[in-house]
Design an enzyme around this catalytic site. Structure first.
Site, PDB file in Angstrom:
ATOM      1  N   GLY A 175       0.833  -1.125   0.078  1.00 32.44           N
ATOM      2  CA  GLY A 175      -0.227   0.048   0.030  1.00 32.44           C
ATOM      3  C   GLY A 175       0.855   1.205   0.082  1.00 32.44           C
ATOM      4  O   GLY A 175       0.292   2.381   0.530  1.00 32.44           O
ATOM      5  N   ILE A 204     -10.011  -8.042 -13.375  1.00 28.80           N
ATOM      6  CA  ILE A 204     -11.538  -7.319 -12.977  1.00 28.80           C
ATOM      7  C   ILE A 204     -12.445  -7.886 -14.046  1.00 28.80           C
ATOM      8  O   ILE A 204     -12.182  -7.875 -15.392  1.00 28.80           O
ATOM      9  CB  ILE A 204     -11.158  -5.556 -12.960  1.00 28.80           C
ATOM     10  CG1 ILE A 204     -10.438  -5.336 -11.842  1.00 28.80           C
ATOM     11  CG2 ILE A 204     -12.672  -5.011 -12.832  1.00 28.80           C
ATOM     12  CD1 ILE A 204     -10.261  -3.837 -12.079  1.00 28.80           C
ATOM     13  N   ASN A 209      -4.714   2.861 -13.743  1.00 27.62           N
ATOM     14  CA  ASN A 209      -3.869   1.869 -13.079  1.00 27.62           C
ATOM     15  C   ASN A 209      -2.389   2.593 -13.115  1.00 27.62           C
ATOM     16  O   ASN A 209      -1.959   3.261 -14.137  1.00 27.62           O
ATOM     17  CB  ASN A 209      -3.718   0.726 -13.778  1.00 27.62           C
ATOM     18  CG  ASN A 209      -2.812  -0.321 -13.353  1.00 27.62           C
ATOM     19  OD1 ASN A 209      -2.947  -0.642 -12.142  1.00 27.62           O
ATOM     20  ND2 ASN A 209      -2.161  -1.001 -14.186  1.00 27.62           N
ATOM     21  N   HIS A 232       1.339   1.298 -13.398  1.00 26.17           N
ATOM     22  CA  HIS A 232       2.284   0.542 -13.798  1.00 26.17           C
ATOM     23  C   HIS A 232       4.019   0.510 -13.685  1.00 26.17           C
ATOM     24  O   HIS A 232       4.056   1.673 -14.019  1.00 26.17           O
ATOM     25  CB  HIS A 232       1.822  -0.122 -15.323  1.00 26.17           C
ATOM     26  CG  HIS A 232       2.900  -1.272 -15.632  1.00 26.17           C
ATOM     27  ND1 HIS A 232       2.097  -2.540 -15.241  1.00 26.17           N
ATOM     28  CD2 HIS A 232       3.766  -1.780 -16.285  1.00 26.17           C
ATOM     29  CE1 HIS A 232       2.856  -3.520 -15.835  1.00 26.17           C
ATOM     30  NE2 HIS A 232       4.071  -2.964 -16.397  1.00 26.17           N
TER      31      HIS A 232
HETATM   32  C1  GAR Z   1       3.564  -1.182  -7.390  1.00 24.68           C
HETATM   33  O1  GAR Z   1       4.770  -1.195  -7.719  1.00 24.68           O
HETATM   34  C2  GAR Z   1       2.655  -0.946  -8.691  1.00 24.68           C
HETATM   35  O2  GAR Z   1       3.246  -0.337  -9.702  1.00 24.68           O
HETATM   36  C3  GAR Z   1       2.686  -2.464  -8.892  1.00 24.68           C
HETATM   37  O3  GAR Z   1       2.405  -3.126  -7.846  1.00 24.68           O
HETATM   38  C4  GAR Z   1       3.366  -2.196  -6.698  1.00 24.68           C
HETATM   39  C5  GAR Z   1       2.194  -1.914  -5.691  1.00 24.68           C
HETATM   40  O4  GAR Z   1       3.177  -1.407  -4.597  1.00 24.68           O
HETATM   41  N1  GAR Z   1       1.505  -2.735  -9.820  1.00 24.68           N
HETATM   42  C6  GAR Z   1       1.641  -3.835 -10.917  1.00 24.68           C
HETATM   43  O5  GAR Z   1       2.642  -4.169 -11.127  1.00 24.68           O
HETATM   44  C7  GAR Z   1       0.479  -3.760 -11.798  1.00 24.68           C
HETATM   45  N2  GAR Z   1       0.754  -4.375 -13.107  1.00 24.68           N
HETATM   46  P1  GAR Z   1       2.370  -0.719  -3.341  1.00 24.68           P
HETATM   47  O6  GAR Z   1       1.391  -1.789  -2.665  1.00 24.68           O
HETATM   48  O7  GAR Z   1       3.185  -0.468  -2.215  1.00 24.68           O
HETATM   49  O8  GAR Z   1       1.404   0.566  -3.735  1.00 24.68           O
END
Ligand code: GAR
Length: 198
Positions: A12, A92, A106, A108
């Protein structure tokens, strides 16, 4: 002021970055709900701690569809303007995407369209970027459609990774950019720079 729902599956840090910008008065938005498919994840603990309403999606094959229907009711009661996927790792259903068409974004952790698609999430992305000896990586905020990482790109920012020694180092550099550009894009929605137009 817009109402946002933040969808999460992990620690998060992006949720926290959005929360901080709101608290600092830089972002005219209200986190009306935090939604997750992972009951015990760090992001949900953070939301509970901050008294933000939460919703947990039941992910089993039999219950997933019904759970998303319940989620629709929950969110419509909260008058959500924008859904922000911040590390949300759950496919989703297309019915839900249709309902919020052009209102789901989103973050990425790479420069799409490179290093996107099925299986390209979190550390997998940074490992692939590292193995390919890229000199530049970055983060992308994009609209969400039915295909993984395919929707229109809203914002990207680069970072130099030519001297990094590990995928973890790339992750650290990219995360800093994520924490900057995701609140920036939400602000563009909140202030009308990006307009909601179906
Ligand atoms: C982040 O780096 C986000 O970009 C990635 O998950 C992580 C979540 O971190 N999302 C993806 O890879 C989606 N394809 P967080 O829970 O610390 O925000």
């Amino acid at each position: 002021m817009i109402n946002i729902a933040v969808f999460v599956s992990g620690r998060g840090s992006n949720l926290k970055a959005i929360f901080e910008q709101i608290k600092l008065g830089n972002l005219p938005a209200n986190i009306s709900a935090v939604v997750s498919n992972k009951k015990g994840c760090g992001a949900i603990h953070f939301a509970v701690d901050k008294n933000i309403p939460t919703f947990i999606i039941v992910n089993s094959k039999d219950e997933k569809f019904a759970s998303y229907r319940k989620l629709e009711n929950f969110l419509s009661g909260l008058k959500i303007d924008l859904i922000v996927l911040a590390g949300f790792l759950n496919k989703i259903p297309k019915e839900f995407i249709e309902l919020y068409r052009n209102r789901i974004i989103n973050i990425h952790p790479a420069l799409l369209p490179k290093y996107g698609g099925k299986g390209m999430y979190g550390s997998n992305v940074h490992k692939a970027v590292f193995e390919n000896k890229e000199n530049i990586s970055g983060a992308t905020v994009h609209f969400v459609d039915e295909i993984y990482d395919n929707g229109k790109i809203i914002k990207q920012e680069n970072v130099d990774i030519s001297n990094v020694k590990s995928p973890e180092e790339i992750a650290e550099k990219v995360l800093k950019i994520e924490h900057k550009i995701l609140p920036e894009v939400i602000k563009e929605f909140a202030t009308g720079i990006i307009k909601f137009n179906n």
